[in-house]
Design a protein around this motif. Structure first.
Motif, mmCIF file in Angstrom:
data_model
loop_
_atom_site.group_PDB
_atom_site.id
_atom_site.type_symbol
_atom_site.label_atom_id
_atom_site.label_comp_id
_atom_site.label_asym_id
_atom_site.label_seq_id
_atom_site.Cartn_x
_atom_site.Cartn_y
_atom_site.Cartn_z
ATOM 1 N N GLY A 131 1.852 -0.722 2.479
ATOM 2 C CA GLY A 131 0.839 0.341 2.672
ATOM 3 C C GLY A 131 0.776 1.507 1.600
ATOM 4 O O GLY A 131 -0.450 1.571 1.297
ATOM 5 N N ALA A 161 -9.568 -0.516 4.937
ATOM 6 C CA ALA A 161 -9.147 -0.886 6.264
ATOM 7 C C ALA A 161 -7.725 -1.891 5.971
ATOM 8 O O ALA A 161 -6.880 -1.658 6.789
ATOM 9 C CB ALA A 161 -10.219 -2.018 6.757
ATOM 10 N N PHE A 162 -7.859 -2.394 5.017
ATOM 11 C CA PHE A 162 -6.678 -3.455 4.692
ATOM 12 C C PHE A 162 -5.383 -2.761 4.306
ATOM 13 O O PHE A 162 -4.216 -2.949 4.884
ATOM 14 C CB PHE A 162 -6.796 -4.411 3.386
ATOM 15 C CG PHE A 162 -5.768 -4.993 2.934
ATOM 16 C CD1 PHE A 162 -5.659 -6.195 3.736
ATOM 17 C CD2 PHE A 162 -5.014 -4.877 1.714
ATOM 18 C CE1 PHE A 162 -4.549 -7.114 3.156
ATOM 19 C CE2 PHE A 162 -4.273 -5.819 1.195
ATOM 20 C CZ PHE A 162 -3.812 -7.117 2.297
ATOM 21 N N LEU A 164 -4.992 0.457 5.570
ATOM 22 C CA LEU A 164 -4.701 1.217 6.787
ATOM 23 C C LEU A 164 -3.799 0.025 7.854
ATOM 24 O O LEU A 164 -2.869 0.392 8.552
ATOM 25 C CB LEU A 164 -6.023 1.577 7.621
ATOM 26 C CG LEU A 164 -6.665 2.706 7.080
ATOM 27 C CD1 LEU A 164 -7.960 3.144 7.639
ATOM 28 C CD2 LEU A 164 -5.609 4.066 7.089
ATOM 29 N N ASN A 165 -4.257 -1.068 7.770
ATOM 30 C CA ASN A 165 -3.590 -2.109 8.784
ATOM 31 C C ASN A 165 -2.043 -2.321 8.344
ATOM 32 O O ASN A 165 -1.254 -2.304 9.175
ATOM 33 C CB ASN A 165 -4.351 -3.569 8.492
ATOM 34 C CG ASN A 165 -3.990 -4.341 9.317
ATOM 35 O OD1 ASN A 165 -3.811 -4.298 10.529
ATOM 36 N ND2 ASN A 165 -3.527 -5.573 8.835
ATOM 37 N N HIS A 166 -1.989 -2.103 7.028
ATOM 38 C CA HIS A 166 -0.241 -2.364 6.753
ATOM 39 C C HIS A 166 0.288 -1.088 7.104
ATOM 40 O O HIS A 166 1.558 -1.162 7.547
ATOM 41 C CB HIS A 166 -0.383 -2.632 5.353
ATOM 42 C CG HIS A 166 -0.534 -3.867 4.477
ATOM 43 N ND1 HIS A 166 0.379 -4.826 4.709
ATOM 44 C CD2 HIS A 166 -1.777 -4.591 4.250
ATOM 45 C CE1 HIS A 166 -0.027 -5.997 4.084
ATOM 46 N NE2 HIS A 166 -1.246 -5.702 3.955
ATOM 47 N N GLN A 168 -0.460 0.947 9.485
ATOM 48 C CA GLN A 168 -0.151 1.056 10.990
ATOM 49 C C GLN A 168 0.778 0.017 11.310
ATOM 50 O O GLN A 168 1.721 0.449 12.317
ATOM 51 C CB GLN A 168 -1.602 0.355 11.827
ATOM 52 C CG GLN A 168 -1.702 0.486 13.222
ATOM 53 C CD GLN A 168 -2.731 0.321 13.775
ATOM 54 O OE1 GLN A 168 -3.616 1.232 13.942
ATOM 55 N NE2 GLN A 168 -3.144 -1.010 14.063
ATOM 56 N N GLN A 169 1.018 -0.979 10.945
ATOM 57 C CA GLN A 169 2.229 -1.926 11.154
ATOM 58 C C GLN A 169 3.455 -1.252 10.702
ATOM 59 O O GLN A 169 4.604 -1.226 11.386
ATOM 60 C CB GLN A 169 1.994 -3.541 10.400
ATOM 61 C CG GLN A 169 0.885 -3.991 10.857
ATOM 62 C CD GLN A 169 0.800 -5.539 10.185
ATOM 63 O OE1 GLN A 169 1.688 -5.861 9.238
ATOM 64 N NE2 GLN A 169 -0.579 -5.803 10.115
ATOM 65 N N GLU A 174 -0.949 3.207 16.736
ATOM 66 C CA GLU A 174 -1.806 2.333 17.081
ATOM 67 C C GLU A 174 -3.133 2.892 16.693
ATOM 68 O O GLU A 174 -4.239 2.053 16.379
ATOM 69 C CB GLU A 174 -1.943 2.136 18.664
ATOM 70 C CG GLU A 174 -0.697 1.174 19.060
ATOM 71 C CD GLU A 174 -0.539 -0.121 18.423
ATOM 72 O OE1 GLU A 174 -1.699 -0.737 18.250
ATOM 73 O OE2 GLU A 174 0.498 -0.591 18.045
ATOM 74 N N LEU A 177 -5.487 2.803 12.283
ATOM 75 C CA LEU A 177 -6.737 1.653 11.746
ATOM 76 C C LEU A 177 -7.918 2.273 12.330
ATOM 77 O O LEU A 177 -9.059 2.499 11.591
ATOM 78 C CB LEU A 177 -6.355 0.289 12.234
ATOM 79 C CG LEU A 177 -7.379 -0.620 11.749
ATOM 80 C CD1 LEU A 177 -7.475 -0.945 10.119
ATOM 81 C CD2 LEU A 177 -7.047 -1.970 12.206
ATOM 82 N N ILE A 181 -10.816 3.903 9.988
ATOM 83 C CA ILE A 181 -12.211 3.301 9.463
ATOM 84 C C ILE A 181 -13.228 4.010 9.960
ATOM 85 O O ILE A 181 -14.206 4.166 9.101
ATOM 86 C CB ILE A 181 -12.184 2.067 10.346
ATOM 87 C CG1 ILE A 181 -11.200 0.922 9.783
ATOM 88 C CG2 ILE A 181 -13.579 1.347 10.104
ATOM 89 C CD1 ILE A 181 -10.971 -0.410 10.239
#
Length: 213
Positions: A131, A161-162, A164-166, A168-169, A174, A177, A181
């Motif tokens: 990330g 968003a890509f 943020l997804n990483h 967030q993981q 939670e 993301l 966005i």
């Protein structure tokens, strides 16, 4: 629209997005912060408030590079008079001279590039965080883009968003993301031509369509 206005709108929509994910005060507060910061991210493509706030001053960088260059040259002179000439002296002299030359041509935009590289390095140090590596790459790419181009499009939003997804993981939050966005998208919507204060619009569909909305 000013950066402060973008940040305020982003914070508001970020809080709303966080509430939808988890209606507790902690999630709402962090989501509001994420939304506010994310609303400033699209303007990393210009030498404006967003990019200048996260980079070191050009003048300070130039002074540091010149200081390092002088230090190298002093060390070379000391080595020459104490240990005599050696081939390594030429190498270090070249490095010192390079510092002086680069310091004369460095710009604030290239400082943004350097900041992105440093963020990528931080991602490697922090247990190879994908990330953070992606966030650094976003900054590097944005530093070469004209204002209101790819960062102000669906492509920029999708890449963010890509990232943020990483994150967030990796960080196990939670609302990250959704809030990110929402904040990023709020900037693009606020920059659209449909608002009377905007002379320019947003090219949502770059690189496929250059029409401003």
């Amino acid at each position: 629209m000013k950066g402060s206005s973008h940040a305020a709108i982003g914070a508001a929509v970020g809080a709303i997005a966080g509430y939808q994910v988890q209606p507790d005060l902690y999630t709402i507060a962090i989501s509001s912060l994420v939304g506010g910061v994310s609303a400033l991210v699209p303007d990393l493509d210009t030498n404006g408030v967003a990019s200048n706030r996260i980079t070191i001053s050009k003048k300070i960088t130039q002074w540091l590079m010149q200081f390092v260059g002088i230090g190298i040259l002093v060390a070379i002179i000391y080595q020459y008079f104490t240990a005599g000439f050696s081939p390594s002296i030429l190498l270090y002299a070249g490095i010192g001279l390079l510092f002086f030359i680069v310091s004369q041509f460095i710009t604030q935009r290239r400082m943004l590039t350097l900041t992105g590289v440093m963020v990528m390095w931080l991602g490697i140090v922090m247990h190879q965080s994908i990330g953070i590596l992606l966030a650094g790459s976003y900054i590097v790419i944005a530093s070469f883009l004209p204002h209101r181009s790819y960062t102000h499009s669906f492509l920029g939003l999708a890449f963010y968003a890509f990232i943020l997804n990483h994150l967030q993981q990796e960080w196990a939050f939670e609302g990250l993301l959704a809030a990110g966005i929402a904040g990023y998208a709020s900037h693009l919507i606020a920059d659209m031509k449909l608002l009377p204060m905007n002379r320019r619009g947003v090219k949502w569909f770059l690189p496929f369509w250059n029409k401003e909305w």
